[in-house]
Design a protein around this motif. Structure first.
Motif, PDB file in Angstrom:
ATOM      1  N   VAL A  62      10.158 -61.081 -56.131  1.00  0.00           N
ATOM      2  CA  VAL A  62      10.099 -59.845 -55.740  1.00  0.00           C
ATOM      3  C   VAL A  62      10.496 -58.856 -54.558  1.00  0.00           C
ATOM      4  CG1 VAL A  62      10.781 -57.363 -56.848  1.00  0.00           C
ATOM      5  CG2 VAL A  62      10.793 -58.816 -58.492  1.00  0.00           C
ATOM      6  N   GLY A  63       9.005 -59.822 -54.366  1.00  0.00           N
ATOM      7  CA  GLY A  63       7.860 -59.134 -53.149  1.00  0.00           C
ATOM      8  C   GLY A  63       8.565 -60.001 -51.947  1.00  0.00           C
ATOM      9  N   GLY A  64       9.107 -61.055 -52.412  1.00  0.00           N
ATOM     10  CA  GLY A  64       9.526 -61.542 -50.810  1.00  0.00           C
ATOM     11  C   GLY A  64       9.255 -62.936 -50.661  1.00  0.00           C
ATOM     12  N   THR A  65       8.797 -63.107 -50.826  1.00  0.00           N
ATOM     13  CA  THR A  65       8.667 -64.730 -50.788  1.00  0.00           C
ATOM     14  C   THR A  65       9.765 -66.438 -51.034  1.00  0.00           C
ATOM     15  OG1 THR A  65       5.755 -65.060 -51.541  1.00  0.00           O
ATOM     16  CG2 THR A  65       6.915 -66.658 -51.276  1.00  0.00           C
ATOM     17  N   ALA A  66      10.251 -66.672 -50.478  1.00  0.00           N
ATOM     18  CA  ALA A  66      11.785 -67.733 -50.848  1.00  0.00           C
ATOM     19  C   ALA A  66      10.663 -68.481 -51.506  1.00  0.00           C
ATOM     20  CB  ALA A  66      11.629 -67.831 -49.738  1.00  0.00           C
ATOM     21  N   LEU A  67      11.379 -68.806 -52.857  1.00  0.00           N
ATOM     22  CA  LEU A  67      10.963 -69.781 -54.097  1.00  0.00           C
ATOM     23  C   LEU A  67      11.222 -70.898 -53.277  1.00  0.00           C
ATOM     24  CD1 LEU A  67      12.610 -67.731 -57.248  1.00  0.00           C
ATOM     25  CD2 LEU A  67       9.912 -68.130 -55.903  1.00  0.00           C
ATOM     26  N   ASN A  68      11.805 -71.513 -52.699  1.00  0.00           N
ATOM     27  CA  ASN A  68      11.596 -72.904 -51.655  1.00  0.00           C
ATOM     28  C   ASN A  68      11.946 -72.707 -50.593  1.00  0.00           C
ATOM     29  OD1 ASN A  68      13.499 -71.183 -50.531  1.00  0.00           O
ATOM     30  ND2 ASN A  68      15.480 -72.704 -51.182  1.00  0.00           N
ATOM     31  N   GLY A  69      10.579 -71.887 -50.129  1.00  0.00           N
ATOM     32  CA  GLY A  69      10.201 -72.625 -48.862  1.00  0.00           C
ATOM     33  C   GLY A  69      10.185 -71.605 -48.105  1.00  0.00           C
ATOM     34  N   GLY A  70       9.347 -71.263 -46.441  1.00  0.00           N
ATOM     35  CA  GLY A  70       9.996 -70.786 -45.574  1.00  0.00           C
ATOM     36  C   GLY A  70       9.923 -69.650 -45.336  1.00  0.00           C
ATOM     37  N   ARG A  71      10.102 -68.737 -46.096  1.00  0.00           N
ATOM     38  CA  ARG A  71       9.026 -67.545 -45.926  1.00  0.00           C
ATOM     39  C   ARG A  71       7.794 -67.137 -47.141  1.00  0.00           C
ATOM     40  NH1 ARG A  71       9.426 -62.070 -44.276  1.00  0.00           N
ATOM     41  NH2 ARG A  71       9.642 -60.705 -45.591  1.00  0.00           N
ATOM     42  N   VAL A  72       6.537 -66.344 -46.086  1.00  0.00           N
ATOM     43  CA  VAL A  72       5.639 -66.211 -47.509  1.00  0.00           C
ATOM     44  C   VAL A  72       5.155 -65.132 -47.111  1.00  0.00           C
ATOM     45  CG1 VAL A  72       3.216 -67.241 -48.389  1.00  0.00           C
ATOM     46  CG2 VAL A  72       4.907 -68.217 -47.725  1.00  0.00           C
ATOM     47  N   THR A  73       5.192 -63.615 -48.105  1.00  0.00           N
ATOM     48  CA  THR A  73       4.000 -62.514 -48.145  1.00  0.00           C
ATOM     49  C   THR A  73       2.947 -62.374 -48.867  1.00  0.00           C
ATOM     50  OG1 THR A  73       4.990 -60.088 -47.428  1.00  0.00           O
ATOM     51  CG2 THR A  73       6.416 -61.485 -49.031  1.00  0.00           C
ATOM     52  N   MET A  74       2.048 -62.131 -48.696  1.00  0.00           N
ATOM     53  CA  MET A  74       1.067 -61.866 -49.811  1.00  0.00           C
ATOM     54  C   MET A  74       0.838 -60.697 -49.577  1.00  0.00           C
ATOM     55  SD  MET A  74      -1.092 -63.921 -50.615  1.00  0.00           S
ATOM     56  CE  MET A  74      -1.155 -65.773 -50.590  1.00  0.00           C
ATOM     57  N   ILE A  75       0.841 -59.387 -48.677  1.00  0.00           N
ATOM     58  CA  ILE A  75       1.731 -58.117 -48.887  1.00  0.00           C
ATOM     59  C   ILE A  75       3.039 -57.491 -50.158  1.00  0.00           C
ATOM     60  CG2 ILE A  75       2.460 -55.986 -47.501  1.00  0.00           C
ATOM     61  CD1 ILE A  75      -0.641 -56.492 -47.225  1.00  0.00           C
ATOM     62  N   GLY A  76       3.847 -58.793 -49.794  1.00  0.00           N
ATOM     63  CA  GLY A  76       4.673 -58.702 -50.843  1.00  0.00           C
ATOM     64  C   GLY A  76       4.128 -58.927 -52.146  1.00  0.00           C
ATOM     65  N   THR A  77       3.782 -59.724 -52.400  1.00  0.00           N
ATOM     66  CA  THR A  77       2.697 -60.073 -53.982  1.00  0.00           C
ATOM     67  C   THR A  77       2.666 -58.472 -54.384  1.00  0.00           C
ATOM     68  OG1 THR A  77       2.934 -62.772 -53.068  1.00  0.00           O
ATOM     69  CG2 THR A  77       1.515 -61.029 -54.614  1.00  0.00           C
ATOM     70  N   LEU A  78       1.730 -58.367 -53.154  1.00  0.00           N
ATOM     71  CA  LEU A  78       1.215 -56.968 -53.796  1.00  0.00           C
ATOM     72  C   LEU A  78       2.009 -55.747 -54.190  1.00  0.00           C
ATOM     73  CD1 LEU A  78      -0.520 -54.781 -54.393  1.00  0.00           C
ATOM     74  CD2 LEU A  78      -0.975 -54.669 -51.813  1.00  0.00           C
ATOM     75  N   LEU A  79       2.806 -55.797 -53.104  1.00  0.00           N
ATOM     76  CA  LEU A  79       4.905 -54.827 -53.592  1.00  0.00           C
ATOM     77  C   LEU A  79       5.554 -54.476 -54.976  1.00  0.00           C
ATOM     78  CD1 LEU A  79       5.289 -53.849 -49.337  1.00  0.00           C
ATOM     79  CD2 LEU A  79       3.911 -52.409 -50.932  1.00  0.00           C
ATOM     80  N   GLY A  80       5.159 -56.783 -54.850  1.00  0.00           N
ATOM     81  CA  GLY A  80       6.624 -56.935 -55.881  1.00  0.00           C
ATOM     82  C   GLY A  80       5.592 -56.043 -57.805  1.00  0.00           C
ATOM     83  N   ALA A  81       4.491 -57.020 -57.672  1.00  0.00           N
ATOM     84  CA  ALA A  81       3.354 -56.456 -58.647  1.00  0.00           C
ATOM     85  C   ALA A  81       3.448 -55.215 -59.464  1.00  0.00           C
ATOM     86  CB  ALA A  81       1.799 -56.853 -58.493  1.00  0.00           C
ATOM     87  N   LEU A  82       2.998 -54.232 -57.688  1.00  0.00           N
ATOM     88  CA  LEU A  82       3.144 -53.021 -58.361  1.00  0.00           C
ATOM     89  C   LEU A  82       4.580 -51.660 -58.948  1.00  0.00           C
ATOM     90  CD1 LEU A  82       0.999 -51.719 -54.724  1.00  0.00           C
ATOM     91  CD2 LEU A  82       0.248 -51.410 -57.167  1.00  0.00           C
TER      92      LEU A  82
END
Length: 325
Positions: free
Chosen positions: A267-287
């Protein structure tokens, strides 16, 4: 001799605000506004603390999961590793031969070290034996909880060791200590990804493993390290969980958290097959996932329907990723 001139292609129309890149943030803000106007006492410190506290362990596990997924991997074992960590700790701080001080210190160190080694085991299967990550981590997903039950004797362990339970009960400015631990780990992870050689190697391996290898990136070592990181963070999350509950139940600690962590990453936006990573997105997705769960609960939506809605959100996030790519 005739000369020709090429007409430049018209520029593409670009949206002034890339909605697809900030979908998690937009969805979270929309859900917050919905609750502000429809949920009584939503804007209170107690409500904030409840949601942040319940999000903390998912984000901590999600940070490790983000590193793993960034290298095109997956880690299904994190919930079982939490259970193992939660089963080892009481054996140490409740051991009368060690004493309360030494036992408590060891309870913070040894369980996390153990889950870090189990994370290395996952990494070894993936790198040395070329086992698919979903299969490699499925081993400990199944066997790990059994190991935790053997360690604890399959019994619920209650405790009141103040030196240990402070990890779950201590507060600063009315917010649980585990929330600040989560934020500190998130800040470190963001820095590592953005500013260190290891972070660049993680992104390179996820983008194109073969090209990374030809460029001199230690692909296998990088993959090994992300599984170790995931194991270490799962161990810490297990300690926080039992400290909050003042009890350890190897049947319940970390149950299904691997699904919540993967959902937060997606949900946060990190691509499941690589190429895009966002730690802040993981926080937003969890929230977002936690606030969605909270909203459905206070609105009286049955658990079965809430699960379906949560699944629909995850499907939407994955569909958005395909559109982005």
């Amino acid at each position: 001799m005739t000369t020709t001139t090429e007409t430049p292609a018209p520029p593409r129309n670009r949206a002034p605000f890339p909605v697809h890149r900030h979908a998690a943030l937009i969805a979270l803000i929309a859900l917050i506004l919905f609750n502000v106007f429809t949920t009584p006492r939503f804007l209170t410190l107690a409500t904030l603390n409840i949601n942040l506290t319940q999000t903390a362990t998912v984000v901590i596990v999600g940070i490790g999961m983000t590193f793993v997924i960034a290298t095109r991997g997956i880690d299904l074992s994190v919930g079982s590793l939490m259970a193992i960590s939660g089963a080892i700790a009481p054996l140490l701080f409740l051991n009368p031969t060690l004493g309360p001080n030494i036992g408590t210190v060891l309870a913070f160190v040894l369980p996390i070290a153990a889950t870090g080694l189990l994370g290395a085991f996952n990494g070894l299967l993936v790198t040395r034996f070329a086992v698919q990550p979903i299969i490699a981590t499925l081993v400990l997903f199944i066997a790990g909880r059994g190991v935790a039950q053997v360690i604890s004797g399959g019994q619920l362990v209650n405790f009141t060791q103040s030196g240990f339970t402070a990890l779950g009960s201590a507060k600063l400015l009315g917010i649980g200590a585990q929330v600040f631990i989560m934020l500190a780990l998130l800040a470190v992870a963001v820095f590592v990804l953005a500013r260190t050689l290891f972070g660049r190697q993680v992104i390179a391996v996820g983008g194109n493993p073969e090209a990374a290898r030809l460029s001199g990136v230690p692909v296998n070592r990088t993959r090994m390290l992300v599984y170790v990181i995931s194991g270490l963070l799962a161990g810490l999350a297990g300690l926080i969980t039992i400290a909050i509950n003042s009890s350890s139940d190897s049947n319940l600690v970390g149950q299904n958290i691997e699904l919540d962590a993967i959902a937060a990453v997606a949900v946060g936006g990190t691509a499941l097959n690589g190429g895009r990573v966002t730690m802040i997105g993981t926080l937003l997705g969890a929230l977002f996932i936690q606030l969605l769960r909270y909203t459905l609960l206070v609105k009286g939506v049955p658990d079965a329907a809430a699960t379906v809605i949560k699944a629909a959100v995850i499907i939407g996030a994955v569909a958005l990723q395909y559109r982005r790519r």
